[in-house]
Design a protein around this motif. Structure first.
Motif, PDB file in Angstrom:
ATOM      1  N   UNK A  57      25.532  10.259  61.568  1.00 46.76           N
ATOM      2  CA  UNK A  57      25.850  10.258  60.142  1.00 46.76           C
ATOM      3  C   UNK A  57      27.105   9.418  59.950  1.00 46.76           C
ATOM      4  N   UNK A  58      27.424   9.135  58.728  1.00 45.02           N
ATOM      5  CA  UNK A  58      28.640   8.388  58.430  1.00 45.02           C
ATOM      6  C   UNK A  58      29.879   9.147  58.930  1.00 45.02           C
ATOM      7  N   UNK A  59      29.899  10.454  58.733  1.00 42.93           N
ATOM      8  CA  UNK A  59      31.043  11.264  59.183  1.00 42.93           C
ATOM      9  C   UNK A  59      31.173  11.220  60.706  1.00 42.93           C
ATOM     10  N   UNK A  60      30.040  11.299  61.418  1.00 47.85           N
ATOM     11  CA  UNK A  60      30.078  11.234  62.878  1.00 47.85           C
ATOM     12  C   UNK A  60      30.539   9.858  63.353  1.00 47.85           C
ATOM     13  N   UNK A  61      30.056   8.813  62.690  1.00 43.88           N
ATOM     14  CA  UNK A  61      30.465   7.449  63.052  1.00 43.88           C
ATOM     15  C   UNK A  61      31.961   7.248  62.792  1.00 43.88           C
ATOM     16  N   UNK A  62      32.482   7.873  61.750  1.00 41.18           N
ATOM     17  CA  UNK A  62      33.933   7.795  61.497  1.00 41.18           C
ATOM     18  C   UNK A  62      34.709   8.440  62.638  1.00 41.18           C
ATOM     19  N   UNK A  63      34.205   9.542  63.178  1.00 35.78           N
ATOM     20  CA  UNK A  63      34.862  10.166  64.342  1.00 35.78           C
ATOM     21  C   UNK A  63      34.906   9.193  65.514  1.00 35.78           C
ATOM     22  N   UNK A  65      34.810   5.921  65.332  1.00 40.24           N
ATOM     23  CA  UNK A  65      35.748   4.845  64.992  1.00 40.24           C
ATOM     24  C   UNK A  65      37.199   5.286  65.154  1.00 40.24           C
ATOM     25  N   UNK A  66      37.501   6.511  64.804  1.00 38.85           N
ATOM     26  CA  UNK A  66      38.877   7.004  65.002  1.00 38.85           C
ATOM     27  C   UNK A  66      39.219   7.027  66.496  1.00 38.85           C
ATOM     28  N   UNK A  67      38.268   7.461  67.326  1.00 34.19           N
ATOM     29  CA  UNK A  67      38.466   7.476  68.772  1.00 34.19           C
ATOM     30  C   UNK A  67      38.648   6.050  69.300  1.00 34.19           C
ATOM     31  N   UNK A  68      37.836   5.122  68.805  1.00 30.91           N
ATOM     32  CA  UNK A  68      37.955   3.726  69.217  1.00 30.91           C
ATOM     33  C   UNK A  68      39.293   3.136  68.788  1.00 30.91           C
ATOM     34  N   UNK A 124      27.942  14.390  78.255  1.00 33.97           N
ATOM     35  CA  UNK A 124      27.438  14.801  76.938  1.00 33.97           C
ATOM     36  C   UNK A 124      25.972  15.217  76.954  1.00 33.97           C
ATOM     37  N   UNK A 125      25.479  15.622  78.113  1.00 30.31           N
ATOM     38  CA  UNK A 125      24.161  16.238  78.197  1.00 30.31           C
ATOM     39  C   UNK A 125      22.975  15.308  78.161  1.00 30.31           C
ATOM     40  N   UNK A 126      23.200  14.006  78.330  1.00 31.79           N
ATOM     41  CA  UNK A 126      22.052  13.095  78.369  1.00 31.79           C
ATOM     42  C   UNK A 126      21.343  13.271  79.708  1.00 31.79           C
ATOM     43  N   UNK A 127      20.029  13.489  79.670  1.00 30.68           N
ATOM     44  CA  UNK A 127      19.272  13.736  80.894  1.00 30.68           C
ATOM     45  C   UNK A 127      18.175  12.698  81.135  1.00 30.68           C
ATOM     46  N   UNK A 128      18.073  11.727  80.266  1.00 30.28           N
ATOM     47  CA  UNK A 128      17.011  10.729  80.399  1.00 30.28           C
ATOM     48  C   UNK A 128      17.362   9.627  81.387  1.00 30.28           C
ATOM     49  N   UNK A 129      16.482   8.652  81.429  1.00 30.72           N
ATOM     50  CA  UNK A 129      16.665   7.497  82.307  1.00 30.72           C
ATOM     51  C   UNK A 129      17.722   6.559  81.729  1.00 30.72           C
ATOM     52  N   UNK A 130      18.353   5.822  82.617  1.00 27.07           N
ATOM     53  CA  UNK A 130      19.284   4.772  82.192  1.00 27.07           C
ATOM     54  C   UNK A 130      18.414   3.529  81.979  1.00 27.07           C
ATOM     55  N   UNK A 131      17.839   3.442  80.794  1.00 28.42           N
ATOM     56  CA  UNK A 131      16.835   2.415  80.524  1.00 28.42           C
ATOM     57  C   UNK A 131      17.196   1.462  79.380  1.00 28.42           C
ATOM     58  N   UNK A 144      26.494  14.421  70.179  1.00 29.55           N
ATOM     59  CA  UNK A 144      27.420  15.347  70.840  1.00 29.55           C
ATOM     60  C   UNK A 144      28.737  14.628  71.148  1.00 29.55           C
ATOM     61  N   UNK A 145      28.647  13.391  71.582  1.00 29.11           N
ATOM     62  CA  UNK A 145      29.860  12.596  71.848  1.00 29.11           C
ATOM     63  C   UNK A 145      30.686  12.474  70.563  1.00 29.11           C
ATOM     64  N   UNK A 146      30.026  12.146  69.461  1.00 27.65           N
ATOM     65  CA  UNK A 146      30.717  11.941  68.183  1.00 27.65           C
ATOM     66  C   UNK A 146      31.356  13.224  67.662  1.00 27.65           C
ATOM     67  N   UNK A 147      30.800  14.361  68.028  1.00 24.56           N
ATOM     68  CA  UNK A 147      31.328  15.653  67.563  1.00 24.56           C
ATOM     69  C   UNK A 147      32.481  16.151  68.419  1.00 24.56           C
ATOM     70  N   UNK A 148      32.687  15.549  69.583  1.00 20.42           N
ATOM     71  CA  UNK A 148      33.734  16.065  70.483  1.00 20.42           C
ATOM     72  C   UNK A 148      35.114  15.577  70.111  1.00 20.42           C
TER      73      UNK A 148
END
Length: 148
Positions: A57-63, A65-68, A124-131, A144-148
């Protein structure tokens, strides 16, 4: 004389019916042969065209961006749109810690996503392939990363 009038009337009616039928039969092909619509040129700036939030979401993306901004020299606005400069900052992080080897170009392509998946798999709980495919598992872990 009457049979002659009757014959001419029948011929006339047949001719009119034939013309009408022919006109109706070709009406559809007239539309098919029309010229293609001209292409429109987008008036959006290139940075808007390269925005890729991967489900945030926009709010998550702002989080993000603040971290960046705090850690990875992101200097653009905190607007909730992960555009070219957001991804350049993220690529600096991914290059330093997560095996990203591409150019710092702000394009969140396959190699950027692979490095992001390594980060997300670690914490952050990703369990899939590195694809390099930002599918549902990648997007959920990115949230989950954006919420931390």
């Amino acid at each position: 004389m009457r049979p002659n009038v009757l014959a001419r009337t029948l011929v006339g009616i047949t001719a009119v019916a034939g013309l009408a039928t022919g006109s109706l039969a070709t009406a559809g092909t007239g539309f098919a042969a029309s010229a293609p619509a001209p292409e429109t040129v987008s008036a959006q700036s290139p940075s808007l065209l390269t925005t890729q939030n991967f489900g945030l979401t926009s709010a998550e993306a702002k989080n993000v961006q603040r971290w960046l901004a705090e850690y990875w020299n992101y200097t653009d606005g905190i607007d909730g749109q992960l555009g070219t400069n957001s991804w350049k900052a993220f690529q600096r992080c991914l290059k330093t810690y997560w095996g990203y080897t591409g150019a710092i170009d702000g394009d969140p392509g396959t190699n950027t996503i692979k490095a992001l998946q390594r980060l997300l798999k670690d914490s952050y709980g990703y369990t899939g392939a590195i694809d390099g495919d930002a599918g549902s598992g990648t997007r959920a872990a990115f949230k989950r990363f954006a919420a931390s």
